[in-house]
Write a protein that holds these residues in place. Structure first.
Motif, short mmCIF file in Angstrom:
data_model
loop_
_atom_site.label_atom_id
_atom_site.label_comp_id
_atom_site.label_asym_id
_atom_site.label_seq_id
_atom_site.Cartn_x
_atom_site.Cartn_y
_atom_site.Cartn_z
N SER A 107 0.83 -1.21 0.00
CA SER A 107 0.00 0.00 0.00
C SER A 107 0.86 1.25 0.00
O SER A 107 0.53 2.25 -0.65
CB SER A 107 -0.93 0.00 1.22
N CYS A 108 1.99 1.22 0.73
CA CYS A 108 2.91 2.34 0.72
C CYS A 108 3.53 2.52 -0.68
O CYS A 108 3.72 3.65 -1.14
CB CYS A 108 4.03 2.12 1.74
N GLN A 111 0.92 4.18 -3.01
CA GLN A 111 0.33 5.45 -2.59
C GLN A 111 0.71 6.57 -3.57
O GLN A 111 1.89 6.75 -3.89
CB GLN A 111 0.84 5.82 -1.20
N ARG A 113 1.68 10.18 -4.48
CA ARG A 113 2.31 11.24 -3.72
C ARG A 113 2.52 12.46 -4.61
O ARG A 113 2.99 12.32 -5.74
CB ARG A 113 3.64 10.76 -3.12
N THR A 119 7.76 4.79 -7.58
CA THR A 119 8.06 4.55 -6.18
C THR A 119 9.45 3.98 -6.02
O THR A 119 9.99 3.33 -6.93
CB THR A 119 7.04 3.55 -5.58
N PHE A 168 1.03 5.30 4.33
CA PHE A 168 0.00 5.43 3.30
C PHE A 168 -1.31 5.78 3.97
O PHE A 168 -1.50 5.56 5.17
CB PHE A 168 -0.14 4.14 2.48
N SER A 175 -2.88 7.98 8.04
CA SER A 175 -1.45 7.78 8.24
C SER A 175 -0.97 8.54 9.48
O SER A 175 -0.07 8.07 10.20
CB SER A 175 -0.66 8.24 7.01
#
Length: 246
Positions: A107-108, A111, A113, A119, A168, A175
């Protein structure tokens, strides 16, 4: 001076206040082709962490200054304190530790951003931190609402030192709830500092502060040699913030 290329079993360079082998990329101290769990543990205990994009070699960093958050200094606004009170009273909200580390790191990784494409949490990173989780060094704090995972974070713990990695959120403030829970638990465990790695406006707004690298290295040298605490808490840990002025 050039940035050294390392094999996974080679030691990292010795750091000091003015160590900066690549002035155009401040904080970059080593490069490697691969990453291993053992290498990660050595890196963290020496104030170093990986950060790179898919398709790049592994880039190892130790910024100067270093962004940290003292758990007791986490900024809790009046409105967020009200949110905490509601979460504690509402059975729809749960906080779990290490419920599903793999899902949390995924999930992170996915995410969205602001200002970032892609990522740094690659397949190699997910595998390496997954092994650290199995070994008891990497942990996840997960926020659930009505049975759905809506936020969380993962981190690395060595001795009395916590190294924050990524968060996340699929629901407003989820978070931040995870971070507030982690900070409250750290306070209860006498953990004085969470490594935040890089300085950002967001971390500053939460109470983070940049300190000289030498100060950071001296702190972790002492704290990483301590015994690891036992992980496990639920949302009741948030009660700390209802009796604390922030």
């Amino acid at each position: 001076m050039s940035v050294p290329w390392l094999s996974t079993d080679e030691p990292f360079p010795t750091l000091h206040q003015n160590f900066n082998p690549e002035p155009e990329m401040p904080g970059l101290i080593a490069i490697s082709e691969e990453i291993s769990p053992e290498q990660l543990l050595r890196a963290y205990s020496h104030g170093i962490f990986p950060w790179y994009s898919d398709g790049q070699p592994i880039l190892w960093w130790s910024p100067n200054p270093r962004m940290v958050l003292k758990p007791k200094n986490l900024k809790i606004s009046r409105s967020f304190k009200k949110d905490i009170k509601n979460i504690l009273l509402d059975r729809d909200w749960e906080i779990k530790v290490d419920e599903n580390f793999h899902e949390t790191i995924l999930s992170c990784a996915t995410q969205t951003r602001y200002g970032q494409d892609g990522t740094w949490i690659t397949h190699a990173i997910i595998h390496a931190y997954g092994v650290l989780h199995e070994q008891g060094y990497a942990h996840s704090v997960e926020i659930f609402h009505q049975g759905h995972r809506v936020g969380g974070l993962y981190c690395v713990n060595i001795g009395q030192m916590v190294f924050g990695e990524s968060m996340f959120s699929k629901k407003i403030n989820a978070s931040k709830i995870a971070l507030a829970s982690l900070c409250a638990w750290c306070i209860a465990q006498d953990i004085e500092m969470i490594d935040c790695q890089q300085e950002t406006n967001h971390l500053t707004s939460l109470g983070g502060k940049a300190i000289p690298r030498d100060e950071f290295l001296a702190h972790i040298k002492k704290q990483c040699s301590a015994k690891n605490p036992k992980w496990g808490f639920n949302k009741n840990v948030l009660s700390h913030w209802l009796t604390t002025h922030s």
